[in-house]
Design a protein around this motif. Structure first.
Motif, PDB file in Angstrom:
ATOM      1  N   HIS A  62       0.879  -1.169   0.000  1.00  0.00           N
ATOM      2  CA  HIS A  62       0.000   0.000   0.000  1.00  0.00           C
ATOM      3  C   HIS A  62       0.919   1.222   0.000  1.00  0.00           C
ATOM      4  N   ASP A  64       1.032   4.309   0.639  1.00  0.00           N
ATOM      5  CA  ASP A  64       1.164   5.318   1.695  1.00  0.00           C
ATOM      6  C   ASP A  64       1.603   4.720   3.031  1.00  0.00           C
ATOM      7  N   GLU A  65       1.889   3.434   3.066  1.00  0.00           N
ATOM      8  CA  GLU A  65       2.303   2.774   4.309  1.00  0.00           C
ATOM      9  C   GLU A  65       3.822   2.631   4.280  1.00  0.00           C
ATOM     10  N   ARG A 104      -2.734   4.766  -1.074  1.00  0.00           N
ATOM     11  CA  ARG A 104      -2.810   3.342  -0.761  1.00  0.00           C
ATOM     12  C   ARG A 104      -2.955   2.507  -2.030  1.00  0.00           C
ATOM     13  N   HIS A 147       3.375  -3.329   7.009  1.00  0.00           N
ATOM     14  CA  HIS A 147       2.245  -2.428   6.798  1.00  0.00           C
ATOM     15  C   HIS A 147       2.137  -1.438   7.952  1.00  0.00           C
ATOM     16  N   THR A 148       1.233  -0.473   7.780  1.00  0.00           N
ATOM     17  CA  THR A 148       0.850   0.432   8.868  1.00  0.00           C
ATOM     18  C   THR A 148      -0.673   0.412   8.956  1.00  0.00           C
ATOM     19  N   ALA A 150      -4.329   1.954   8.236  1.00  0.00           N
ATOM     20  CA  ALA A 150      -4.849   2.570   7.015  1.00  0.00           C
ATOM     21  C   ALA A 150      -5.812   3.691   7.351  1.00  0.00           C
ATOM     22  N   GLU A 205       2.605  -4.935  11.418  1.00  0.00           N
ATOM     23  CA  GLU A 205       1.762  -3.735  11.386  1.00  0.00           C
ATOM     24  C   GLU A 205       2.265  -2.769  12.452  1.00  0.00           C
ATOM     25  N   GLU A 208       1.149   4.678  11.530  1.00  0.00           N
ATOM     26  CA  GLU A 208       0.056   5.181  10.696  1.00  0.00           C
ATOM     27  C   GLU A 208       0.582   5.537   9.318  1.00  0.00           C
ATOM     28  N   PRO A 209      -0.300   5.706   8.342  1.00  0.00           N
ATOM     29  CA  PRO A 209       0.151   5.957   6.974  1.00  0.00           C
ATOM     30  C   PRO A 209       0.725   7.357   6.787  1.00  0.00           C
TER      31      PRO A 209
END
Length: 339
Positions: A62, A64-65, A104, A147-148, A150, A205, A208-209
């Protein structure tokens, strides 16, 4: 868990061959853009001097992560091929176009993490997924997908994995996040398709994004180093505190029953009990106030950062844990962070 050991051999990605004891930075052209320029996927390969397993790290499926992008950068600074066993393949930015657009999604608004295993003749996203599966996943034994949260949500650093598989469970706890959550796979995701091929995959995880979180990055770096030591790729012991991460067998979302202005009383890492007030939603003048209550007892592992909410929005993500601690917060530094 029986650790996999491969003979150390040259590894070729694109048109670049990396010999044992070497590292290479590779740009693999994947598609031509409307500007007639090539979109290339950046890959770093570290081929250890000694036999060992093959591990991949990836981030920004994604776009923006981005915390995982810096996790991989810092890990590569620490790794020396002549002091490593096995092969490390890193892809810090999988969704290149989403990353450039700080989005994303792909240009067609599709989610790349629902397009695996992809197709060489499919859409742009499908071709990206196919490339990743054939050039990266197929060459490896283990993987970490980073990931972060979303959509303006912040996540407590956590590992999500299939804890029913004993080997995956051992990897998850070796990583060393504050909490490990048993999580089923989603159709079309990288983790689902890699698992189908017999690979053991962890999903990290954290944060944040669209911004770097120093704590999330540091825990991610230490987790990767822990994992590589556990797999025998690096010398040294796993660096943990006296207590293992909390284990969760599931989680529950608190959703807004009405729209309004949100104020929360807790944050990620807090311990909450079912029914306890955790925030309020009100109108502009604070005349019409609705109290939010914890949907379950457990640890807050995700929270929205937006003060404006609509009916049905996810506000709080609470993970169940087997034994609630008496203290109000899980220690943030649950693992020793190397300087």
């Amino acid at each position: 868990m029986v650790r996999i050991v491969r003979e150390n051999e040259p590894i070729t990605i694109g048109n670049v061959t990396v010999q044992p004891g070497e590292r290479a930075y590779i740009e693999v052209p994947l598609a031509r853009l409307p500007t007639n320029t090539w979109m290339s996927i950046p890959i770093a390969v570290v081929n250890g001097i000694n036999p060992g397993p093959n591990l991949w790290l990836n981030a920004a499926i994604h776009g923006d992560e981005i915390n995982g992008v810096d996790v991989i950068r810092r890990v590569l600074k620490r790794i020396k091929p002549k002091a490593m066993s096995g092969v490390l393949i890193t892809v810090p930015i999988v969704n290149i176009i989403g990353f450039l657009n700080q989005s994303r999604y792909l240009p067609d608004r599709r989610d790349l993490n629902r397009l695996f295993p992809g197709s060489a003749r499919g859409s742009l996203g499908s071709r990206m997924a196919h490339f990743f599966m054939t050039e990266v996943v197929a060459r490896c034994d283990y993987g970490v997908d980073m990931h972060t949260g979303a959509f303006h949500r912040n996540n407590l650093p956590q590992i999500r994995a299939d804890l029913s598989d004993e080997g995956t469970r051992e990897l998850a706890f070796a990583f060393g996040t504050p909490i490990v959550i048993n999580s089923s796979v989603r159709d079309g995701s990288l983790r689902a398709e890699a698992t189908e091929l017999g690979k053991r995959v962890l999903l990290y995880e954290a944060g944040e994004p669209s911004r770097f979180s120093e704590s999330a990055i540091k825990i991610g770096v230490q987790g990767v180093m822990n994992l590589m030591r556990f797999l025998g790729m690096l010398e040294g012991s796993i660096r943990m505190t006296r207590k293992l991460p909390w284990e969760s067998d599931g989680s529950t979302w608190l959703r807004a029953k009405r729209g309004g202005i949100l104020r929360t009383y807790c944050d990620v890492g807090d311990i909450v009990e079912e029914g306890e007030p955790v925030g309020v939603i009100s109108d502009t003048f604070d005349e019409d106030v609705y109290t939010l209550k914890a949907p379950a007892s457990g640890v807050v592992v995700g929270i929205t950062k937006l003060p404006l909410v609509n009916q049905g929005d996810g506000i709080l993500h609470v993970a169940n844990i087997k034994q609630l601690p008496s203290r109000r917060r899980i220690p943030r530094r649950t693992i020793f962070l190397e300087k």
